[in-house]
Design a protein around this motif. Structure first.
Motif, mmCIF file in Angstrom:
data_model
loop_
_atom_site.group_PDB
_atom_site.id
_atom_site.type_symbol
_atom_site.label_atom_id
_atom_site.label_comp_id
_atom_site.label_asym_id
_atom_site.label_seq_id
_atom_site.Cartn_x
_atom_site.Cartn_y
_atom_site.Cartn_z
ATOM 1 N N LEU A 160 0.832 -1.204 0.000
ATOM 2 C CA LEU A 160 0.000 0.000 0.000
ATOM 3 C C LEU A 160 0.868 1.256 0.000
ATOM 4 O O LEU A 160 0.552 2.243 -0.675
ATOM 5 C CB LEU A 160 -0.931 -0.004 1.211
ATOM 6 N N SER A 161 1.969 1.209 0.734
ATOM 7 C CA SER A 161 2.878 2.355 0.773
ATOM 8 C C SER A 161 3.443 2.651 -0.615
ATOM 9 O O SER A 161 3.525 3.815 -1.034
ATOM 10 C CB SER A 161 4.017 2.069 1.760
ATOM 11 N N ILE A 162 3.812 1.602 -1.339
ATOM 12 C CA ILE A 162 4.328 1.786 -2.695
ATOM 13 C C ILE A 162 3.259 2.382 -3.602
ATOM 14 O O ILE A 162 3.506 3.338 -4.350
ATOM 15 C CB ILE A 162 4.832 0.442 -3.257
ATOM 16 N N ALA A 163 2.042 1.820 -3.548
ATOM 17 C CA ALA A 163 0.954 2.298 -4.412
ATOM 18 C C ALA A 163 0.590 3.748 -4.101
ATOM 19 O O ALA A 163 0.334 4.552 -5.014
ATOM 20 C CB ALA A 163 -0.262 1.396 -4.244
ATOM 21 N N THR A 164 0.585 4.093 -2.812
ATOM 22 C CA THR A 164 0.252 5.463 -2.415
ATOM 23 C C THR A 164 1.325 6.433 -2.867
ATOM 24 O O THR A 164 1.031 7.521 -3.390
ATOM 25 C CB THR A 164 0.059 5.538 -0.887
ATOM 26 N N SER A 165 2.595 6.046 -2.677
ATOM 27 C CA SER A 165 3.706 6.915 -3.082
ATOM 28 C C SER A 165 3.725 7.117 -4.592
ATOM 29 O O SER A 165 3.986 8.219 -5.086
ATOM 30 C CB SER A 165 5.032 6.320 -2.602
ATOM 31 N N TYR A 166 3.454 6.049 -5.323
ATOM 32 C CA TYR A 166 3.467 6.130 -6.783
ATOM 33 C C TYR A 166 2.411 7.108 -7.285
ATOM 34 O O TYR A 166 2.640 7.852 -8.252
ATOM 35 C CB TYR A 166 3.211 4.742 -7.365
ATOM 36 N N ALA A 167 1.268 7.149 -6.622
ATOM 37 C CA ALA A 167 0.191 8.048 -7.049
ATOM 38 C C ALA A 167 0.582 9.518 -6.936
ATOM 39 O O ALA A 167 -0.005 10.375 -7.615
ATOM 40 C CB ALA A 167 -1.069 7.789 -6.218
ATOM 41 N N THR A 168 1.581 9.822 -6.102
ATOM 42 C CA THR A 168 1.997 11.220 -5.925
ATOM 43 C C THR A 168 3.010 11.673 -6.965
ATOM 44 O O THR A 168 3.349 12.857 -7.006
ATOM 45 C CB THR A 168 2.589 11.429 -4.515
ATOM 46 N N VAL A 169 3.502 10.752 -7.803
ATOM 47 C CA VAL A 169 4.510 11.132 -8.810
ATOM 48 C C VAL A 169 4.101 10.757 -10.232
ATOM 49 O O VAL A 169 4.736 11.197 -11.195
ATOM 50 C CB VAL A 169 5.883 10.501 -8.494
ATOM 51 N N ARG A 170 3.059 9.943 -10.395
ATOM 52 C CA ARG A 170 2.681 9.483 -11.728
ATOM 53 C C ARG A 170 1.657 10.440 -12.342
ATOM 54 O O ARG A 170 0.541 10.611 -11.819
ATOM 55 C CB ARG A 170 2.094 8.079 -11.654
ATOM 56 N N ALA A 171 2.046 11.050 -13.474
ATOM 57 C CA ALA A 171 1.175 12.001 -14.160
ATOM 58 C C ALA A 171 0.257 11.272 -15.144
ATOM 59 O O ALA A 171 0.644 10.280 -15.770
ATOM 60 C CB ALA A 171 2.006 13.044 -14.891
ATOM 61 N N ILE A 172 -0.970 11.761 -15.266
ATOM 62 C CA ILE A 172 -1.939 11.207 -16.215
ATOM 63 C C ILE A 172 -2.588 12.357 -16.985
ATOM 64 O O ILE A 172 -2.235 13.531 -16.773
ATOM 65 C CB ILE A 172 -3.024 10.379 -15.490
ATOM 66 N N ASP A 173 -3.513 12.019 -17.868
ATOM 67 C CA ASP A 173 -4.282 13.027 -18.589
ATOM 68 C C ASP A 173 -3.338 13.991 -19.336
ATOM 69 O O ASP A 173 -3.432 15.222 -19.201
ATOM 70 C CB ASP A 173 -5.183 13.789 -17.615
ATOM 71 N N GLY A 174 -2.428 13.373 -20.098
ATOM 72 C CA GLY A 174 -1.496 14.181 -20.868
ATOM 73 C C GLY A 174 -0.495 14.926 -20.013
ATOM 74 O O GLY A 174 0.065 15.943 -20.441
ATOM 75 N N GLY A 175 -0.256 14.409 -18.812
ATOM 76 C CA GLY A 175 0.715 15.034 -17.926
ATOM 77 C C GLY A 175 0.189 16.220 -17.160
ATOM 78 O O GLY A 175 0.954 16.924 -16.484
ATOM 79 N N ARG A 176 -1.126 16.461 -17.224
ATOM 80 C CA ARG A 176 -1.693 17.661 -16.586
ATOM 81 C C ARG A 176 -2.032 17.477 -15.115
ATOM 82 O O ARG A 176 -2.216 18.455 -14.391
ATOM 83 C CB ARG A 176 -2.938 18.118 -17.359
ATOM 84 N N ARG A 177 -2.160 16.240 -14.652
ATOM 85 C CA ARG A 177 -2.454 16.011 -13.237
ATOM 86 C C ARG A 177 -1.894 14.666 -12.815
ATOM 87 O O ARG A 177 -1.492 13.840 -13.639
ATOM 88 C CB ARG A 177 -3.953 16.076 -12.959
ATOM 89 N N LEU A 178 -1.876 14.462 -11.520
ATOM 90 C CA LEU A 178 -1.322 13.241 -10.946
ATOM 91 C C LEU A 178 -2.425 12.232 -10.650
ATOM 92 O O LEU A 178 -3.599 12.595 -10.501
ATOM 93 C CB LEU A 178 -0.574 13.567 -9.645
ATOM 94 N N LEU A 179 -2.026 10.978 -10.520
ATOM 95 C CA LEU A 179 -2.973 9.955 -10.072
ATOM 96 C C LEU A 179 -3.604 10.344 -8.737
ATOM 97 O O LEU A 179 -4.765 10.039 -8.475
ATOM 98 C CB LEU A 179 -2.267 8.608 -9.935
ATOM 99 N N ALA A 180 -2.811 10.998 -7.889
ATOM 100 C CA ALA A 180 -3.308 11.408 -6.568
ATOM 101 C C ALA A 180 -4.447 12.414 -6.665
ATOM 102 O O ALA A 180 -5.170 12.643 -5.681
ATOM 103 C CB ALA A 180 -2.176 11.997 -5.741
ATOM 104 N N ASP A 181 -4.634 13.040 -7.854
ATOM 105 C CA ASP A 181 -5.705 14.013 -8.039
ATOM 106 C C ASP A 181 -6.900 13.429 -8.777
ATOM 107 O O ASP A 181 -7.865 14.151 -9.047
ATOM 108 C CB ASP A 181 -5.170 15.217 -8.822
ATOM 109 N N ASP A 182 -6.834 12.137 -9.090
ATOM 110 C CA ASP A 182 -7.928 11.489 -9.805
ATOM 111 C C ASP A 182 -8.865 10.814 -8.800
ATOM 112 O O ASP A 182 -8.466 9.872 -8.119
ATOM 113 C CB ASP A 182 -7.377 10.450 -10.781
ATOM 114 N N PRO A 183 -10.113 11.278 -8.691
ATOM 115 C CA PRO A 183 -11.016 10.727 -7.661
ATOM 116 C C PRO A 183 -11.227 9.221 -7.764
ATOM 117 O O PRO A 183 -11.314 8.542 -6.728
ATOM 118 C CB PRO A 183 -12.321 11.488 -7.909
ATOM 119 N N LEU A 184 -11.322 8.700 -8.988
ATOM 120 C CA LEU A 184 -11.572 7.274 -9.142
ATOM 121 C C LEU A 184 -10.377 6.455 -8.639
ATOM 122 O O LEU A 184 -10.549 5.452 -7.944
ATOM 123 C CB LEU A 184 -11.874 6.947 -10.602
ATOM 124 N N HIS A 185 -9.171 6.885 -8.985
ATOM 125 C CA HIS A 185 -7.983 6.170 -8.530
ATOM 126 C C HIS A 185 -7.837 6.266 -7.012
ATOM 127 O O HIS A 185 -7.511 5.280 -6.341
ATOM 128 C CB HIS A 185 -6.730 6.718 -9.210
#
Length: 595
Positions: free
Chosen positions: A327-352
């Protein structure tokens, strides 16, 4: 395009596993008295930094690997030289220096010493390549000697089992599994014959047999079951023995290392396992092996119970510890992985984030459940547990082992998928953690074995009654305003408690023990989450809204309603359903197994 050109993913960074954990600091604040808590928090914060630096470096791929066995020397002499990797040896020495299992027996913090020690282990489990397998059995052996060992065992062996000096410290194995029975020790073939000699460690015996699955084969001693009665006596004809792996047992660090075959223990082969690759697990032949009777004759299963209780709790904390890592790995990854053409992070995606929240919910429930039972163990060992607390400890120990192993494995797989294709790569450690954690579904009893053990504990009606009374008392302690807010959750819990009360009324239907255990695990988790939420509200904790919502989600959105349904179905089951099950698995025609 060169690999250095173009997009470069920012690596995720795992923070201090204690200060960044969403559960543990608050849980300890609730369960540990204020005076020791301040010191414990400081120690765990510093230790968390050790995990991110020293401990992870010890497990580097070039330092840790599978053990090696050389059975014969150049001249054909049987030597059975077993060597473990440098990283494995360093992990063991580091863990011993840090107080495993010494913390539990120094009892610096009284009954909170178990909570503190397991919290410390919890932080490093995901990075230590199952080093706590031998140390958990060492913990169990130490408790065995503390409770029923001879004066010489307490003088010579106990101090080494709990030593922080790796040059003197012993580790212990636990040999029960044999080819005929697996977890069914009633079919044990190993025979113990008394020599007639009375040693300082107890009556001397010679063991002859074959142990099919001996983890921690690089240990110094082991506890083992062997037959002293007739085969017709089943498990009632077994006694418990302390077995030195090499002779002489006691030696100074400067003395030559004894021959690996000096106590007539021969390694048939090392096991080729799905995971736990750094751990030496072997098939052993005992051919006149010297051993010492532990406890009363023909009461081996009863005598080994303290070991099993401790190793089952270790198994549960390992399952949840591996989930923490994933869980620590998955949570940390969400803070650095960009989505939506690089405009936001996984951590900002409500579904994720909702997907991660579902894993987080499971982690919180399993952590509170496991540490709740650890608190009972600490009270038991310090002689401050009430009779009802002892009954809950007996009931819940097999429950947390089975429940945590089942639930954590699924949560770890979900955490892997949260990284997409990156999660399927070996470098991040998720694959090894999942493989190593899978064994917790088997070690110290499979789900069905543990479900039947819970059913046996319920033969004393006071056992289940103690659990239900405790659960109802926690519900009653809820402040009036919060009780109204939680009325739906309490209604579901009431149904679950009613089902549990009747599920463990004997005789229990054949298909009922496993769904009943799962319901018991879900309900116990809910009660511990509720206890924490009530404390959080009464203490005015900043996290109280989250703590309340965690409890509600676990009850309303979790598996409790499904578990209730499964228990009801099992209560209604009859021989027809059992016959259909057999037909589904083995075919419609009558099948007779040849024995």
């Amino acid at each position: 395009m060169r690999v250095e050109q173009g997009f470069q993913q920012i690596p995720f960074r795992e923070d201090n596993p204690y200060t960044s954990d969403p559960v543990l600091p608050s849980l300890l604040k609730r369960t540990i008295p204020p005076t020791p808590l301040q010191e414990i928090e400081q120690e765990l914060t510093l230790f968390g930094e050790e995990v991110t630096s020293t401990i992870r470096a010890l497990g580097a791929p070039d330092r840790i690997g599978p053990p090696q066995l050389v059975q014969y020397d150049q001249w054909g002499h049987r030597i059975d030289r077993l060597t473990t990797s440098e990283g494995w040896r360093d992990f063991k020495a580091f863990a011993q220096k840090e107080g495993f299992p010494a913390i539990f027996y120094e009892r610096k913090y009284g009954h909170s010493s178990r909570t503190y020690g397991f919290a410390k282990a919890f932080l490093m489990i995901g990075d230590t390549h199952t080093i706590f397998c031998p140390l958990s059995m060492t913990d169990g052996a130490a408790r065995l000697i503390e409770v029923m060992g001879t004066p010489a065992m307490k003088r010579d062996i106990f101090p080494r089992l709990i030593s922080r000096d790796s040059s003197l410290a012993f580790t212990s194995g636990q040999w029960m599994t044999e080819r005929p029975g697996g977890s069914d020790v009633s079919q044990t073939e190993t025979v113990a014959v008394a020599t007639g000699e009375e040693t300082q460690y107890g009556p001397q015996y010679k063991l002859n047999g074959f142990k099919w699955f001996s983890s921690a084969t690089d240990s110094d001693i082991s506890v083992a079951l062997a037959r002293t009665g007739s085969i017709q006596d089943g498990s009632r004809g077994l006694s418990l023995f302390l077995v030195p792996l090499r002779l002489p047992l006691l030696r100074n660090p400067a003395d030559p290392f004894p021959s690996h075959t000096s106590n007539k223990i021969l390694i048939h082969r090392l096991k080729n396992k799905i995971g736990t690759h750094a751990l030496a697990t072997a098939e052993l032949s005992l051919e006149g092996t010297e051993a010492y009777l532990f406890g009363p004759l023909n009461q081996g299963v009863k005598c080994i119970t303290p070991v099993l209780n401790i190793t089952r709790i270790w198994s549960a904390i390992s399952s949840v510890g591996y989930l923490r890592k994933c869980l620590s790995i998955a949570t940390s990854y969400a803070t650095v992985r960009a989505i939506d053409g690089g405009r936001r992070l996984l951590a900002d995606d409500p579904l994720h984030v909702s997907f991660l929240a579902s894993i987080n919910l499971l982690y919180r429930a399993l952590t509170h459940l496991t540490f709740g039972v650890i608190l009972l163990l600490g009270k038991s060992e310090c002689g401050v547990a009430s009779p009802d607390e002892l009954r809950r400890l007996r009931l819940l120990t097999p429950v947390i082992k089975a429940f945590a192993a089942e639930k954590a494995s699924a949560g770890m797989e979900d955490a892997m998928t949260a990284l997409g294709g990156a999660g399927y790569m070996e470098e991040n450690g998720l694959g090894r953690a999942i493989r190593d954690a899978l064994v917790e579904k088997i070690w110290e009893g499979t789900a069905t074995v543990l479900a039947l053990d819970v059913a046996r504990s319920s033969r004393d009606p006071k056992t289940v009654s103690a659990f239900i009374s405790w659960a109802k008392d926690i519900i009653k302690s809820c402040p009036a305003g919060l009780k109204t807010q939680l009325s739906l959750s309490f209604g579901i819990l009431g149904q679950a408690l009613d089902e549990l009360e009747t599920a463990y009324q004997h005789p229990i239907r054949p298909l009922l023990p496993w769904p009943a255990l799962r319901l018991l695990g879900s309900v116990a988790s809910a009660i511990y989450l509720l206890e924490h939420a009530i404390w959080s509200v009464l203490s005015g904790e900043p996290s109280m809204d989250v703590d309340i919502e965690v409890f509600v989600r676990w009850v309303v959105e979790g598996d409790i309603l499904l578990a209730i349904t499964k228990v009801k179905e099992a209560k209604r089951s009859n021989h027809k359903k059992e016959e259909i099950n057999s037909a589904m698995v083995f075919g419609s025609s009558s099948i007779r197994t040849k024995l």
